[in-house]
Design a protein around this motif. Structure first.
Motif, PDB file in Angstrom:
ATOM      1  N   VAL A  29      10.882 -30.341  34.912  1.00 28.99           N
ATOM      2  CA  VAL A  29      11.045 -29.151  35.613  1.00 28.99           C
ATOM      3  C   VAL A  29      10.734 -29.326  37.270  1.00 28.99           C
ATOM      4  O   VAL A  29      11.535 -28.846  37.842  1.00 28.99           O
ATOM      5  CB  VAL A  29       9.893 -27.841  35.260  1.00 28.99           C
ATOM      6  N   LEU A  30       9.813 -30.227  37.389  1.00 30.55           N
ATOM      7  CA  LEU A  30       9.352 -30.649  38.911  1.00 30.55           C
ATOM      8  C   LEU A  30      10.704 -31.394  39.411  1.00 30.55           C
ATOM      9  O   LEU A  30      10.999 -30.886  40.740  1.00 30.55           O
ATOM     10  CB  LEU A  30       7.968 -31.504  38.874  1.00 30.55           C
ATOM     11  N   LEU A  31      11.224 -32.215  38.633  1.00 32.41           N
ATOM     12  CA  LEU A  31      12.303 -33.172  39.101  1.00 32.41           C
ATOM     13  C   LEU A  31      13.605 -32.032  39.238  1.00 32.41           C
ATOM     14  O   LEU A  31      14.309 -32.153  40.263  1.00 32.41           O
ATOM     15  CB  LEU A  31      12.686 -34.125  38.146  1.00 32.41           C
ATOM     16  N   VAL A  67       5.379 -35.467  44.230  1.00 33.78           N
ATOM     17  CA  VAL A  67       5.757 -36.663  43.964  1.00 33.78           C
ATOM     18  C   VAL A  67       4.747 -37.538  43.510  1.00 33.78           C
ATOM     19  O   VAL A  67       4.785 -38.262  42.262  1.00 33.78           O
ATOM     20  CB  VAL A  67       6.881 -37.308  44.977  1.00 33.78           C
ATOM     21  N   VAL A  68       3.849 -37.835  44.349  1.00 28.74           N
ATOM     22  CA  VAL A  68       2.646 -38.673  44.125  1.00 28.74           C
ATOM     23  C   VAL A  68       1.884 -38.121  42.738  1.00 28.74           C
ATOM     24  O   VAL A  68       1.666 -39.189  41.841  1.00 28.74           O
ATOM     25  CB  VAL A  68       1.867 -38.876  45.229  1.00 28.74           C
ATOM     26  N   PHE A  69       1.382 -36.977  42.620  1.00 24.74           N
ATOM     27  CA  PHE A  69       0.582 -36.779  41.494  1.00 24.74           C
ATOM     28  C   PHE A  69       1.151 -36.138  40.381  1.00 24.74           C
ATOM     29  O   PHE A  69       1.004 -36.447  39.168  1.00 24.74           O
ATOM     30  CB  PHE A  69      -0.440 -35.731  41.922  1.00 24.74           C
ATOM     31  N   GLY A  70       2.342 -35.252  40.755  1.00 26.12           N
ATOM     32  CA  GLY A  70       3.119 -34.450  39.663  1.00 26.12           C
ATOM     33  C   GLY A  70       3.943 -35.451  38.946  1.00 26.12           C
ATOM     34  O   GLY A  70       4.004 -35.452  37.602  1.00 26.12           O
ATOM     35  N   ALA A 125       5.454 -25.561  38.072  1.00 25.57           N
ATOM     36  CA  ALA A 125       5.341 -26.791  37.234  1.00 25.57           C
ATOM     37  C   ALA A 125       4.037 -27.656  37.828  1.00 25.57           C
ATOM     38  O   ALA A 125       3.314 -28.316  36.863  1.00 25.57           O
ATOM     39  CB  ALA A 125       6.425 -27.824  37.723  1.00 25.57           C
ATOM     40  N   MET A 126       3.569 -27.385  39.054  1.00 30.46           N
ATOM     41  CA  MET A 126       2.357 -28.060  39.360  1.00 30.46           C
ATOM     42  C   MET A 126       1.056 -27.331  38.732  1.00 30.46           C
ATOM     43  O   MET A 126       0.267 -27.887  38.501  1.00 30.46           O
ATOM     44  CB  MET A 126       2.210 -28.117  40.967  1.00 30.46           C
TER      45      MET A 126
END
Length: 141
Positions: A29-31, A67-70, A125-126
């Motif tokens: 979902v984040l992407l 991007v880094v953590f998710g 998403a996060m």
């Protein structure tokens, strides 16, 4: 005869069970959110992260942390299954969620038309990832 009263050492590896699927879907979902518009200017998440002119700092910070953590943090944690990675990813996703709220606030108070659907979806998403990783981190005995 005396019995040893020492407890067995906790496993160094984490068993995620079906919770790993929830985290993987949240990353997808984040992407997906990264290709949708994040700002009133019509900038997508990838354009925000890559530094499109006219985008304020908070959405850019949120996108970078997402991007880094998710994405990267979740992938590393799912692959290594180590407790330190779980704790770092849980803390990073929580901080990123707060930054996402600030990013939406900044888009609502700027002269643009407000936050785009991609920014809202990325925040959702996060929040799911932060909750998932926090539940794993607090489940360690």
């Amino acid at each position: 005869m005396t019995e040893s009263s020492t407890a067995p050492a906790p496993s160094a590896r984490v068993d995620f069970g079906p919770g790993a699927l929830v985290a993987a879907v949240a990353v997808l979902v984040l992407l997906l959110a990264a290709v949708l518009p994040w700002t009133g200017l019509g900038a997508s998440g990838w354009e925000v992260v890559l530094g499109r002119p006219g985008v304020t700092g908070l959405p850019r910070l949120f996108g970078t942390l997402a991007v880094v953590f998710g994405v990267v943090g979740t992938a590393v944690t799912l692959l290594t299954r180590r407790w330190p990675a779980v704790f770092v990813t849980a803390a990073g996703c929580t901080i990123t969620s707060v930054t996402g709220l600030w990013a939406i606030w900044s888009q609502n108070t700027s002269a643009g038309t407000g936050p785009g659907i991609g920014l809202w979806l990325a925040l959702l998403a996060m929040i799911v990832l932060a909750g998932r990783w926090a539940s794993f981190a607090f489940s360690r005995r």
